[in-house]
Design a protein around this motif. Sequence first.
Motif, PDB file in Angstrom:
ATOM      1  N   SER A  77      42.667  48.113  53.007  1.00  0.00           N
ATOM      2  CA  SER A  77      41.707  47.092  52.569  1.00  0.00           C
ATOM      3  C   SER A  77      40.736  47.660  51.540  1.00  0.00           C
ATOM      4  CB  SER A  77      40.967  46.504  53.768  1.00  0.00           C
ATOM      5  OG  SER A  77      40.194  47.500  54.390  1.00  0.00           O
TER       6      SER A  77
ATOM      7  N   ASP B 271      34.340  49.077  39.317  1.00  0.00           N
ATOM      8  CA  ASP B 271      35.250  47.930  39.265  1.00  0.00           C
ATOM      9  C   ASP B 271      35.342  47.369  37.845  1.00  0.00           C
ATOM     10  OD1 ASP B 271      36.989  45.979  40.176  1.00  0.00           O
ATOM     11  OD2 ASP B 271      35.382  44.619  40.780  1.00  0.00           O
TER      12      ASP B 271
ATOM     13  N   PRO C 232      44.625  43.348  37.038  1.00  0.00           N
ATOM     14  CA  PRO C 232      45.218  42.011  37.106  1.00  0.00           C
ATOM     15  C   PRO C 232      45.353  41.328  35.748  1.00  0.00           C
ATOM     16  CG  PRO C 232      42.956  41.950  37.898  1.00  0.00           C
ATOM     17  CD  PRO C 232      43.306  43.398  37.653  1.00  0.00           C
TER      18      PRO C 232
ATOM     19  N   ALA D 123      39.405  45.252  41.087  1.00  0.00           N
ATOM     20  CA  ALA D 123      39.621  45.247  42.533  1.00  0.00           C
ATOM     21  C   ALA D 123      40.513  44.116  43.029  1.00  0.00           C
ATOM     22  CB  ALA D 123      38.299  45.219  43.278  1.00  0.00           C
ATOM     23  N   SER D 124      40.661  43.053  42.277  1.00  0.00           N
ATOM     24  CA  SER D 124      41.543  41.973  42.733  1.00  0.00           C
ATOM     25  C   SER D 124      43.003  42.257  42.387  1.00  0.00           C
ATOM     26  CB  SER D 124      41.130  40.631  42.138  1.00  0.00           C
ATOM     27  OG  SER D 124      41.351  40.623  40.738  1.00  0.00           O
TER      28      SER D 124
ATOM     29  N   GLU E  65      37.466  43.097  35.627  1.00  0.00           N
ATOM     30  CA  GLU E  65      37.398  43.687  36.969  1.00  0.00           C
ATOM     31  C   GLU E  65      38.780  44.166  37.406  1.00  0.00           C
ATOM     32  OE1 GLU E  65      38.642  42.320  40.029  1.00  0.00           O
ATOM     33  OE2 GLU E  65      39.677  40.747  38.949  1.00  0.00           O
TER      34      GLU E  65
ATOM     35  N   ALA F 120      34.079  49.289  43.809  1.00  0.00           N
ATOM     36  CA  ALA F 120      35.128  48.916  44.758  1.00  0.00           C
ATOM     37  C   ALA F 120      35.416  50.120  45.644  1.00  0.00           C
ATOM     38  CB  ALA F 120      36.391  48.493  44.012  1.00  0.00           C
TER      39      ALA F 120
ATOM     40  N   LYS G 213      36.673  46.663  49.485  1.00  0.00           N
ATOM     41  CA  LYS G 213      35.454  45.863  49.441  1.00  0.00           C
ATOM     42  C   LYS G 213      34.750  46.163  48.133  1.00  0.00           C
ATOM     43  CE  LYS G 213      31.212  44.818  51.930  1.00  0.00           C
ATOM     44  NZ  LYS G 213      31.387  43.435  52.259  1.00  0.00           N
TER      45      LYS G 213
END
Length: 104
Positions: free
Chosen positions: A17, A42, A64, A52-53, A50, A29, A19
Amino acid sequence: MSEWINIVAEGELSPGSRKVVATPYAEIAVFNIDGKFYAIEDICTHDGGELASGICEGDQIVCPRHGARFCIRDGRALTPPAYENIDTFPVRIEGGMVQVDIDG
């Protein structure tokens, strides 16, 4: 000088995981990879988006937007279109809290 900030209780960030938290320095992140914690800024060094996604594959995060890969452990840029490393931060566990040194 170190400036350690609390991110999350250690038990709340399970292996695999992540955060993202806003800090006075930047969006950071924090990842749990096989029980060890790592922190990165991040922001993709390719276009400022960004990170982290993005998809995590082992110890790599895939941007991404354009697919650049970075090593979460040490911040290295691994594939184009990114050529600059991302910032990483020291992480420790103190009193059951995952902490990041935003001045580190």
